[in-house]
Scaffold this active site. Structure first.
Site, PDB file in Angstrom:
ATOM      1  N   ASP A  46       0.816  -1.212   0.000  1.00 41.38           N
ATOM      2  CA  ASP A  46       0.000   0.000   0.000  1.00 41.38           C
ATOM      3  C   ASP A  46       0.854   1.268   0.000  1.00 41.38           C
ATOM      4  O   ASP A  46       0.453   2.288  -0.570  1.00 41.38           O
ATOM      5  CB  ASP A  46      -0.935  -0.001   1.215  1.00 41.38           C
ATOM      6  CG  ASP A  46      -2.158  -0.872   0.991  1.00 41.38           C
ATOM      7  OD1 ASP A  46      -2.280  -1.461  -0.107  1.00 41.38           O
ATOM      8  OD2 ASP A  46      -3.003  -0.973   1.906  1.00 41.38           O
ATOM      9  N   GLY A  47       2.020   1.220   0.625  1.00 46.35           N
ATOM     10  CA  GLY A  47       2.896   2.394   0.619  1.00 46.35           C
ATOM     11  C   GLY A  47       3.337   2.761  -0.793  1.00 46.35           C
ATOM     12  O   GLY A  47       3.384   3.949  -1.153  1.00 46.35           O
ATOM     13  N   ASN A 119      -4.973   8.399   1.735  1.00 46.94           N
ATOM     14  CA  ASN A 119      -5.405   7.735   2.964  1.00 46.94           C
ATOM     15  C   ASN A 119      -5.827   8.707   4.061  1.00 46.94           C
ATOM     16  O   ASN A 119      -6.982   8.724   4.465  1.00 46.94           O
ATOM     17  CB  ASN A 119      -4.293   6.832   3.502  1.00 46.94           C
ATOM     18  CG  ASN A 119      -4.405   5.408   3.016  1.00 46.94           C
ATOM     19  OD1 ASN A 119      -5.371   5.043   2.346  1.00 46.94           O
ATOM     20  ND2 ASN A 119      -3.419   4.591   3.341  1.00 46.94           N
ATOM     21  N   ARG A 130       3.728  13.501  25.886  1.00 46.99           N
ATOM     22  CA  ARG A 130       2.606  14.050  26.640  1.00 46.99           C
ATOM     23  C   ARG A 130       1.487  14.420  25.668  1.00 46.99           C
ATOM     24  O   ARG A 130       1.699  14.569  24.468  1.00 46.99           O
ATOM     25  CB  ARG A 130       3.027  15.269  27.457  1.00 46.99           C
ATOM     26  CG  ARG A 130       3.580  16.435  26.665  1.00 46.99           C
ATOM     27  CD  ARG A 130       3.763  17.652  27.585  1.00 46.99           C
ATOM     28  NE  ARG A 130       4.310  18.802  26.868  1.00 46.99           N
ATOM     29  CZ  ARG A 130       5.521  19.292  27.065  1.00 46.99           C
ATOM     30  NH1 ARG A 130       6.330  18.715  27.938  1.00 46.99           N
ATOM     31  NH2 ARG A 130       5.940  20.341  26.385  1.00 46.99           N
ATOM     32  N   ALA A 161      -6.695   2.051   7.183  1.00 45.65           N
ATOM     33  CA  ALA A 161      -5.278   2.276   7.492  1.00 45.65           C
ATOM     34  C   ALA A 161      -5.131   2.674   8.967  1.00 45.65           C
ATOM     35  O   ALA A 161      -5.635   1.990   9.851  1.00 45.65           O
ATOM     36  CB  ALA A 161      -4.714   3.333   6.543  1.00 45.65           C
ATOM     37  N   TYR A 162      -4.470   3.789   9.238  1.00 44.21           N
ATOM     38  CA  TYR A 162      -4.195   4.218  10.622  1.00 44.21           C
ATOM     39  C   TYR A 162      -5.489   4.408  11.411  1.00 44.21           C
ATOM     40  O   TYR A 162      -5.576   4.072  12.593  1.00 44.21           O
ATOM     41  CB  TYR A 162      -3.399   5.515  10.564  1.00 44.21           C
ATOM     42  CG  TYR A 162      -2.770   5.979  11.859  1.00 44.21           C
ATOM     43  CD1 TYR A 162      -2.809   5.220  13.018  1.00 44.21           C
ATOM     44  CD2 TYR A 162      -2.104   7.202  11.904  1.00 44.21           C
ATOM     45  CE1 TYR A 162      -2.210   5.656  14.187  1.00 44.21           C
ATOM     46  CE2 TYR A 162      -1.507   7.656  13.071  1.00 44.21           C
ATOM     47  CZ  TYR A 162      -1.566   6.877  14.213  1.00 44.21           C
ATOM     48  OH  TYR A 162      -0.977   7.324  15.367  1.00 44.21           O
ATOM     49  N   LEU A 164      -8.280   2.777  11.299  1.00 43.69           N
ATOM     50  CA  LEU A 164      -8.777   1.495  11.801  1.00 43.69           C
ATOM     51  C   LEU A 164      -7.986   1.053  13.020  1.00 43.69           C
ATOM     52  O   LEU A 164      -8.555   0.597  14.022  1.00 43.69           O
ATOM     53  CB  LEU A 164      -8.690   0.443  10.694  1.00 43.69           C
ATOM     54  CG  LEU A 164      -9.141  -0.971  11.065  1.00 43.69           C
ATOM     55  CD1 LEU A 164     -10.617  -0.994  11.417  1.00 43.69           C
ATOM     56  CD2 LEU A 164      -8.852  -1.946   9.922  1.00 43.69           C
TER      57      LEU A 164
END
Length: 264
Positions: A46-47, A119, A130, A161-162, A164
């Protein structure tokens, strides 16, 4: 996979294409190839597909992703099925699936930034361990001020992607929506929000630099200072993917996420 193995798959694809009486072009970058080819084949994960999509954004030339590796939602064809996939294409047994791009804009340190993503666009904490504060509004209406590790603004394609991984909803890649997903929010009531794709989303950083970073499809593009604001909206450009018979999004979910259901 090693580059030598990927090169071997490219040579195999070239032989299959030429055997079918077509011409294969293998030299040049994606943008150059898109101007001369009827279809671009992308070998990798995918990248690799994301990089190709960025390079040809707005082009009518479609992409066919050949998956060389593991989990991949953009690379629809496993490398072992390459010959079968090309047979479908020669017979005209395929469809073009348009995928919306999203874009982020803002001015930081006197520099104007405008970047598109297939994406997601992520505003997240930097190296400091923090929470950061992010003030988020949609169409000028305030949603809330998140205290969190970051916020993911996902396109329909990017929901797997991220977003999910951070607990966001799975969205059909052709749905006309954004997904806003906070990363490790301090308030347990903060949840992923689904918004229309014609929304204008503004995110203001509340912490001084270097606490907050802006990333586009995994690439850090800016460091935000307190008061810096980014605007996310739908891009005018799209990317077209080749969709072959029996390649459905739901089937991909079942296979790649190993959904088996419950047994009684």
């Amino acid at each position: 996979m090693q580059k030598a193995e990927c090169d071997g798959m490219i040579r195999r694809a070239t032989r299959l294409i030429e055997r079918a009486g077509r011409k294969a072009i293998v030299d040049g970058n994606a943008a150059e190839l898109a101007r001369h080819a009827d279809m671009l084949m992308v070998f990798g994960g995918d990248g690799t597909m994301l990089r190709a999509a960025h390079n040809i954004a707005g082009s009518k030339t479609p992409l066919l992703g050949i998956n060389i590796g593991g989990l991949g939602f953009l690379t629809a064809v496993p490398s072992k099925h390459l010959s079968r996939a090309l047979d479908h294409i020669w017979k005209g047994e395929f469809k073009y699936e348009p995928r919306a791009l999203i874009e982020v804009s803002g001015r930081f340190n006197g520099n104007q930034i405008l970047k598109s993503a297939l994406n997601d666009i992520v505003i997240s904490r930097g190296a400091l361990s923090r929470l950061i504060s992010l003030e988020v509004s949609v169409n000028t209406e305030l949603i809330t001020r998140y205290r969190c590790d970051g916020l993911i603004v996902s396109s329909p394609t990017g929901s797997t992607a991220y977003s999910l991984a951070a607990g966001g909803a799975v969205v059909s890649p052709t749905a006309e929506v954004f997904a806003l997903t906070p990363i490790c929010p301090h308030a347990l009531s903060n949840r992923s929000i689904i918004l229309p794709l014609d929304s204008t989303i503004r995110v203001k950083a509340m912490n001084p630099a270097p606490a907050t970073l802006l990333s586009v499809d995994g690439e850090v593009v800016a460091e935000l200072d307190a008061g810096d604001e980014v605007t996310v909206r739908r891009s005018r450009s799209i990317v077209r993917l080749v969709n072959l018979p029996n390649n459905s999004f739901m089937e991909a979910l079942r296979q790649k996420l190993q959904w088996r259901g419950a047994y009684v």
